[in-house]
Scaffold this active site. Structure first.
Site, PDB file in Angstrom:
ATOM      1  N   ASN A 112       6.591  40.265  63.028  1.00  0.00           N
ATOM      2  CA  ASN A 112       5.692  39.692  62.198  1.00  0.00           C
ATOM      3  C   ASN A 112       4.023  39.675  62.563  1.00  0.00           C
ATOM      4  O   ASN A 112       3.323  40.387  61.740  1.00  0.00           O
ATOM      5  CB  ASN A 112       5.923  38.003  61.949  1.00  0.00           C
ATOM      6  CG  ASN A 112       7.437  38.006  61.456  1.00  0.00           C
ATOM      7  OD1 ASN A 112       7.787  38.878  61.013  1.00  0.00           O
ATOM      8  ND2 ASN A 112       7.969  36.918  61.502  1.00  0.00           N
ATOM      9  N   THR A 157     -28.463  51.466  24.657  1.00  0.00           N
ATOM     10  CA  THR A 157     -27.948  50.344  24.745  1.00  0.00           C
ATOM     11  C   THR A 157     -26.933  50.353  23.459  1.00  0.00           C
ATOM     12  O   THR A 157     -27.369  51.303  22.486  1.00  0.00           O
ATOM     13  CB  THR A 157     -28.665  49.237  24.451  1.00  0.00           C
ATOM     14  OG1 THR A 157     -29.474  49.376  23.174  1.00  0.00           O
ATOM     15  CG2 THR A 157     -29.687  49.018  25.702  1.00  0.00           C
ATOM     16  N   HIS A 158     -25.767  50.059  23.578  1.00  0.00           N
ATOM     17  CA  HIS A 158     -24.748  50.079  22.316  1.00  0.00           C
ATOM     18  C   HIS A 158     -24.148  51.532  22.250  1.00  0.00           C
ATOM     19  O   HIS A 158     -24.060  51.907  20.667  1.00  0.00           O
ATOM     20  CB  HIS A 158     -25.248  49.265  21.206  1.00  0.00           C
ATOM     21  CG  HIS A 158     -25.877  47.966  21.223  1.00  0.00           C
ATOM     22  ND1 HIS A 158     -24.973  46.870  21.520  1.00  0.00           N
ATOM     23  CD2 HIS A 158     -27.075  47.548  21.534  1.00  0.00           C
ATOM     24  CE1 HIS A 158     -25.696  45.945  21.579  1.00  0.00           C
ATOM     25  NE2 HIS A 158     -26.808  46.299  21.913  1.00  0.00           N
ATOM     26  N   SER A 279      -7.582  75.052  28.075  1.00  0.00           N
ATOM     27  CA  SER A 279      -6.665  74.631  27.162  1.00  0.00           C
ATOM     28  C   SER A 279      -5.437  75.665  27.127  1.00  0.00           C
ATOM     29  O   SER A 279      -5.875  76.740  26.790  1.00  0.00           O
ATOM     30  CB  SER A 279      -7.028  74.021  25.659  1.00  0.00           C
ATOM     31  OG  SER A 279      -6.145  74.029  24.673  1.00  0.00           O
ATOM     32  N   LYS A 285     -11.996  75.854  24.734  1.00  0.00           N
ATOM     33  CA  LYS A 285     -12.001  74.531  25.411  1.00  0.00           C
ATOM     34  C   LYS A 285     -12.410  74.742  26.913  1.00  0.00           C
ATOM     35  O   LYS A 285     -11.922  75.372  27.507  1.00  0.00           O
ATOM     36  CB  LYS A 285     -10.903  73.920  25.322  1.00  0.00           C
ATOM     37  CG  LYS A 285     -10.253  73.303  23.932  1.00  0.00           C
ATOM     38  CD  LYS A 285     -11.383  72.431  23.243  1.00  0.00           C
ATOM     39  CE  LYS A 285     -11.298  71.119  23.860  1.00  0.00           C
ATOM     40  NZ  LYS A 285      -9.892  70.390  23.550  1.00  0.00           N
ATOM     41  N   GLU A 292     -12.130  62.756  33.701  1.00  0.00           N
ATOM     42  CA  GLU A 292     -11.016  61.964  33.018  1.00  0.00           C
ATOM     43  C   GLU A 292     -10.060  61.306  33.944  1.00  0.00           C
ATOM     44  O   GLU A 292      -9.466  60.471  33.425  1.00  0.00           O
ATOM     45  CB  GLU A 292     -10.246  62.831  31.875  1.00  0.00           C
ATOM     46  CG  GLU A 292     -11.395  63.290  30.807  1.00  0.00           C
ATOM     47  CD  GLU A 292     -10.689  64.539  30.070  1.00  0.00           C
ATOM     48  OE1 GLU A 292      -9.449  64.185  29.263  1.00  0.00           O
ATOM     49  OE2 GLU A 292     -11.292  65.367  29.364  1.00  0.00           O
ATOM     50  N   LYS A 327       2.518  47.565  51.733  1.00  0.00           N
ATOM     51  CA  LYS A 327       1.941  48.644  52.235  1.00  0.00           C
ATOM     52  C   LYS A 327       1.827  49.626  50.989  1.00  0.00           C
ATOM     53  O   LYS A 327       0.859  50.493  51.155  1.00  0.00           O
ATOM     54  CB  LYS A 327       2.939  49.182  53.167  1.00  0.00           C
ATOM     55  CG  LYS A 327       2.953  48.253  54.488  1.00  0.00           C
ATOM     56  CD  LYS A 327       3.842  48.432  55.455  1.00  0.00           C
ATOM     57  CE  LYS A 327       3.983  47.131  56.184  1.00  0.00           C
ATOM     58  NZ  LYS A 327       4.375  45.892  55.752  1.00  0.00           N
TER      59      LYS A 327
HETATM   60  N1  ARG Z   1       8.812  45.897  57.820  1.00  0.00           N
HETATM   61  C1  ARG Z   1       8.248  44.509  57.946  1.00  0.00           C
HETATM   62  C2  ARG Z   1       7.204  44.438  57.218  1.00  0.00           C
HETATM   63  O1  ARG Z   1       6.676  45.516  56.800  1.00  0.00           O
HETATM   64  C3  ARG Z   1       7.860  44.157  59.507  1.00  0.00           C
HETATM   65  C4  ARG Z   1       8.150  42.599  59.605  1.00  0.00           C
HETATM   66  C5  ARG Z   1       9.478  42.152  59.618  1.00  0.00           C
HETATM   67  N2  ARG Z   1       9.795  40.907  60.148  1.00  0.00           N
HETATM   68  C6  ARG Z   1      10.923  40.531  59.949  1.00  0.00           C
HETATM   69  N3  ARG Z   1      11.056  39.172  60.376  1.00  0.00           N
HETATM   70  N4  ARG Z   1      11.741  40.809  59.034  1.00  0.00           N
HETATM   71  O2  ARG Z   1       6.599  43.238  56.805  1.00  0.00           O
END
Ligand code: ARG
Length: 459
Positions: A112, A157-158, A279, A285, A292, A327
């Site tokens: 953690n 503007t606009h 295109s 084109k 874009e 992530k």
């Molecule tokens: N893969 C987990 C994450 O990205 C790591 C931490 C996991 N901890 C746990 N107690 N399951 O958060």
């Protein structure tokens, strides 16, 4: 340990294949590997200093991690889904290589606080790259602004022609936005750069750890002051995501303008062929695909911000598996932003300016009407009266199909006898620009001053 799982002694049956796939994060968090190793090395060094790890154990951990780092860099490391995430993959490999010393690495820490540390290290590195790329893009905008410090274009503007501005001035507006973006990234970095390690699972640890030392080794400015907050806080990820969204919003605005300016109906600029596509059916084109797509990709970055906010909403303290979902949005945000900034700096260097088209558009839009009104005020007419006089003159010129500067002095004096021969110096676009000569104004002299300021700032 008989089983391959770090926590398996507690369980009487393995998870199903589907659950394994569903809960594993190694498919994406392998990207944290280098930072995970860096964090582990600092943690091990701290444990040794605190008398928890012997010098031999530390040396073995260092040697093993070095070999693992090389394997990862060479693409030889085999990531296993059974080991769930980047942390357990690396730790298990370390133990295979060096034995018991590898098993001692996890003393006084938890995944953690480990994962929270890894993301902060990764994000700090990412923010530093982004700040560099923001500076590079600003430089490319300043480079384009410089030869266009006096290039007349209609300010809108606009989306209606409003008043003349210079193209350089217009570009520098984006430099201001990007400068704020870089500042925001730097501000966000200060809160990223605090060490969670030491919080362990949630409550801290019984070992005599020295968090300040670990922080110093990893280049953190300080340590997170509450263990529960340390493992569960993802504010820094949300802040980064918000700052990234704002960059994308700014670039989506510029992109929209580039698309508009490049439309043959407007024709203010041309974008180098390498940023455009043709295109498959219409041979004439040339499409501004890159701007874009930037416009389009801003949507996904903003989406990730919403995703992260929703991820954290209502989460009880402390760590929850939900957090693993931070992530992919973070990685995709960083990848999208970095690619966008790189390509944009290059694209701005591939722009050709059609000054004649810009000036022509100014002359068609009565862009100097406000200048005539200001001129009359300076001659003593109250602004509301002069506004009315000029409105009548514009209506007349429009009927004749000419610009205000094409009307004869006699005709102009018919609208107001205060008008003199000097009126033509304010009725031309150049006269209009030159008069806006104050900080923040569009006069070419001011634009050049700003360019010098930006150059000094950007180095
Ligand atoms: N893969 C987990 C994450 O990205 C790591 C931490 C996991 N901890 C746990 N107690 N399951 O958060």
């Amino acid at each position: 340990m008989q089983d391959s799982k770090a926590w398996s002694g507690r369980f009487s049956e393995p998870v199903s294949e589907l659950v394994k796939k569903y809960t594993a994060s190694v498919g994406f968090d392998y990207r944290l590997a280098e930072f995970d190793i860096e964090g582990s090395l600092a943690h091990a060094a701290m444990l040794h200093r605190a008398g928890v790890l012997t010098a031999d154990d530390l040396a073995a951990i260092r040697g093993g991690m070095e070999a693992i780092r090389e394997d990862i860099r060479a693409g030889r490391f085999e990531w296993s889904l059974d080991l769930e995430d980047v942390h357990m993959n690396i730790e298990r490999r370390l133990t295979e290589k060096i034995g018991d010393a590898g098993k001692r690495l996890h003393t006084g820490r938890s995944r953690n606080d480990q994962v929270a540390t890894d993301i902060r290290l990764w994000l700090r590195h990412t923010v530093d790259s982004i700040v560099g790329l923001l500076a590079e893009l600003q430089r490319s905008l300043v480079d384009l602004a410089e030869p266009n410090a006096a290039t007349v274009m209609p300010g809108f503007t606009h989306l209606q022609v409003a008043q003349p501005v210079t193209f350089g001035h217009h570009l520098l507006a984006y430099v201001e936005m990007l400068a704020r973006d870089a500042e925001r990234m730097g501000d966000c970095r200060r809160r990223i750069n605090q060490l969670p390690l030491g919080a362990a699972a949630l409550a801290g640890t019984t070992y005599p750890i020295d968090r300040a030392y670990t922080a110093q080794l990893l280049g953190f400015d300080g340590v997170c002051q509450n263990s529960l907050d340390a493992v569960s806080d993802r504010d820094f990820a949300i802040e980064f995501s918000a700052a990234a969204s704002l960059v994308m919003v700014h670039l989506s605005r510029l992109s929209e303008e580039l698309v508009l300016w490049m439309s043959p109906r407007v024709g203010f600029i041309d974008i180098a062929d390498r940023f455009c596509t043709g295109s498959s059916i219409m041979p004439q084109k040339k499409n501004p695909d890159v701007p874009e797509l930037v416009r389009g990709k801003s949507g996904r970055v903003i989406g990730h911000l919403m995703g992260l906010l929703t991820l954290m909403k209502s989460q009880p303290l402390a760590y929850n598996k939900d957090n693993q979902e931070d992530k992919e949005p973070l990685f995709d945000t960083a990848d999208t932003l970095i690619d966008t900034l790189r390509i944009y700096a290059d694209m701005m260097r591939g722009i050709t300016v059609r000054a004649d088209a810009m000036r022509g558009a100014v002359l068609q839009g009565f862009a100097t009407a406000t200048d005539l009104a200001d001129y009359l005020v300076k001659k003593g007419l109250p602004f509301r009266d002069s506004h009315e006089v000029v409105a009548l003159a514009v209506r007349h010129a429009e009927g004749q199909g000419v610009d205000l500067s094409d009307l004869t002095l006699g005709t102009l004096q018919g609208f107001c006898p205060l008008i003199g021969g000097d009126v033509y110096t304010v009725l031309t676009p150049e006269g209009s620009l030159a008069q806006r000569d104050h900080v923040g104004g569009t006069a070419p002299a001011q634009v050049r001053t700003q360019i010098a300021r930006h150059r000094a700032r950007l180095g």
